[in-house]
Motif scaffolding. Structure first.
Motif, mmCIF file in Angstrom:
data_model
loop_
_atom_site.group_PDB
_atom_site.id
_atom_site.type_symbol
_atom_site.label_atom_id
_atom_site.label_comp_id
_atom_site.label_asym_id
_atom_site.label_seq_id
_atom_site.Cartn_x
_atom_site.Cartn_y
_atom_site.Cartn_z
ATOM 1 N N GLY A 30 -12.398 -2.609 -6.524
ATOM 2 C CA GLY A 30 -13.260 -1.756 -6.192
ATOM 3 C C GLY A 30 -13.417 -1.368 -4.772
ATOM 4 O O GLY A 30 -14.589 -1.392 -4.210
ATOM 5 N N CYS A 31 -12.139 -0.609 -4.365
ATOM 6 C CA CYS A 31 -11.957 -0.604 -2.881
ATOM 7 C C CYS A 31 -13.094 0.632 -2.426
ATOM 8 O O CYS A 31 -13.286 0.919 -1.239
ATOM 9 N N GLY A 32 -13.417 1.473 -3.130
ATOM 10 C CA GLY A 32 -14.208 2.744 -2.842
ATOM 11 C C GLY A 32 -13.580 3.368 -2.016
ATOM 12 O O GLY A 32 -12.342 3.894 -2.325
ATOM 13 N N ASP A 70 -9.275 0.796 -7.570
ATOM 14 C CA ASP A 70 -10.611 1.581 -7.845
ATOM 15 C C ASP A 70 -10.261 2.178 -9.159
ATOM 16 O O ASP A 70 -9.057 2.664 -9.507
ATOM 17 N N ASN A 71 -11.436 2.448 -10.004
ATOM 18 C CA ASN A 71 -11.391 3.274 -10.944
ATOM 19 C C ASN A 71 -11.725 4.681 -10.830
ATOM 20 O O ASN A 71 -11.974 5.471 -11.759
ATOM 21 N N ASN A 72 -12.112 5.136 -9.506
ATOM 22 C CA ASN A 72 -12.338 6.515 -9.403
ATOM 23 C C ASN A 72 -11.230 7.341 -8.631
ATOM 24 O O ASN A 72 -11.029 7.070 -7.332
ATOM 25 N N PRO A 73 -10.616 8.436 -9.087
ATOM 26 C CA PRO A 73 -9.619 8.954 -8.367
ATOM 27 C C PRO A 73 -9.989 9.617 -7.282
ATOM 28 O O PRO A 73 -9.150 9.622 -6.153
ATOM 29 N N THR A 130 -9.427 -6.606 -14.848
ATOM 30 C CA THR A 130 -8.170 -7.203 -15.402
ATOM 31 C C THR A 130 -6.949 -7.166 -14.493
ATOM 32 O O THR A 130 -6.141 -7.817 -14.739
ATOM 33 N N HIS A 131 -7.224 -6.237 -13.284
ATOM 34 C CA HIS A 131 -5.953 -6.379 -12.502
ATOM 35 C C HIS A 131 -5.561 -7.490 -11.802
ATOM 36 O O HIS A 131 -6.377 -8.058 -11.412
ATOM 37 N N VAL A 132 -4.230 -7.845 -11.981
ATOM 38 C CA VAL A 132 -3.662 -9.124 -11.184
ATOM 39 C C VAL A 132 -2.696 -8.646 -10.392
ATOM 40 O O VAL A 132 -1.698 -7.718 -10.879
ATOM 41 N N CYS A 133 -2.528 -9.200 -9.139
ATOM 42 C CA CYS A 133 -1.803 -8.636 -8.057
ATOM 43 C C CYS A 133 -0.384 -9.452 -8.086
ATOM 44 O O CYS A 133 -0.578 -10.810 -8.384
ATOM 45 N N HIS A 168 -13.460 -10.437 -14.254
ATOM 46 C CA HIS A 168 -12.974 -10.499 -13.003
ATOM 47 C C HIS A 168 -12.622 -11.439 -12.153
ATOM 48 O O HIS A 168 -11.869 -11.364 -11.261
ATOM 49 N N LEU A 169 -13.445 -12.602 -12.132
ATOM 50 C CA LEU A 169 -13.325 -13.462 -11.189
ATOM 51 C C LEU A 169 -11.904 -14.223 -11.714
ATOM 52 O O LEU A 169 -11.265 -14.789 -10.618
ATOM 53 N N ARG A 170 -11.818 -14.550 -12.955
ATOM 54 C CA ARG A 170 -10.590 -15.044 -13.341
ATOM 55 C C ARG A 170 -9.243 -14.242 -12.951
ATOM 56 O O ARG A 170 -8.296 -14.785 -12.806
#
Length: 278
Positions: free
Chosen positions: A66-68, A87-90, A116-119, A145-147
């Protein structure tokens, strides 16, 4: 520069003005960024102090879900860290790409879902501050998210998670105001709680923006969005639900003072949790 004031909802309304444009303020990252940029230096210093205190080895790889607009991504990249940002906003990511390019900085930017993203490769630390987490409006999303962040961290890595908690006697009628200026543009932001449902643990916020450009042209934006409510005890219960992957290593507040540790009680309203991966 920025300034902020907080009042109750009975504050007088501003004088009449041209009709607002309905739009998400997240689609206008230049204004979103102006409001918070003055806090960046203190947050960056706080992050580095937290890394020194809680990591067993120097941090190199970082992750911001969620880096904005990416003010923290750019600031940490300038310090020599390798950043992954989701982030989900293009519009936000496009703004961040331009910002990094202007400063000859690099980061991995991903249009994706913070639940859901995993680095890969694993990162040393992650951070998500100032209420982005509360956009996850149900328990299942928050836990996912936390997981997913835990899966992104190496063992012993940390997650700096910050969000507002509400006391049991919270006044739901709340208005906050910010003013900021940059490169000749003046921005005024009013954030008002327009719906508060304690039982459903949801509040709806309305953000109104007035941007006055150097030419004198005025742009007005209004958007509404829900956020999940947490009391301190509800935040504690959520973190307990993922205690198989995270332990609470430290608790602070939005003052970003590493010498002022907090505990979970009803006075904890601006909470910053340092979570360590087990």
């Amino acid at each position: 520069m920025t300034s902020r004031s907080q009042t109750n909802a009975s504050s007088p309304k501003a004088a009449s003005s041209p009709k607002n444009t309905s739009s998400s303020w997240y689609d206008h990252p230049q204004y979103f960024d102006m409001v918070f940029r003055d806090e960046t230096a203190d947050e960056v210093e706080f992050f580095q102090q937290i890394f020194d205190r809680y990591l067993s080895r120097p941090a190199k790889r970082l992750y911001e879900p969620g880096c904005g607009s990416g003010r923290l991504v750019a600031a940490m990249a300038a310090k020599g860290f390798h950043l992954t940002a989701v982030d989900n906003n293009p519009a936000m990511l496009a703004y961040l790409r331009r910002r990094l390019s202007r400063r000859s900085l690099d980061a991995e930017l991903i249009l994706g879902d913070m639940t859901t993203h995993v680095c890969r490769p694993l990162v040393d630390a992650a951070f998500c501050t100032f209420n982005t987490f509360r956009h996850l409006v149900d328990a299942e999303s928050a836990q996912r998210h936390l997981r997913s962040v835990a899966k992104s961290l190496r063992r012993g890595g940390i997650y700096i998670l910050g969000f507002h908690c509400i006391p049991l006697d919270a006044d739901p009628d709340c208005t906050e105001r910010w003013k900021a200026s940059h490169a000749g543009t003046q921005v005024s932001v009013t954030l008002r709680v327009i719906d508060f449902q304690r039982r459903r643990r949801l509040e709806t916020l309305r953000v109104s923006i007035k941007a006055t450009k150097p030419s004198g042209a005025v742009q007005r934006i209004r958007s509404e969005f829900p956020l999940r409510l947490y009391t301190p005890s509800q935040a504690q219960s959520l973190l307990a639900s993922v205690n198989d992957v995270f332990e609470i290593a430290g608790i602070f507040d939005f003052d970003c003072d590493v010498d002022q540790e907090r505990v979970i009680d009803e006075d904890l309203t601006d909470a910053v949790f340092v979570l360590r991966k087990k």
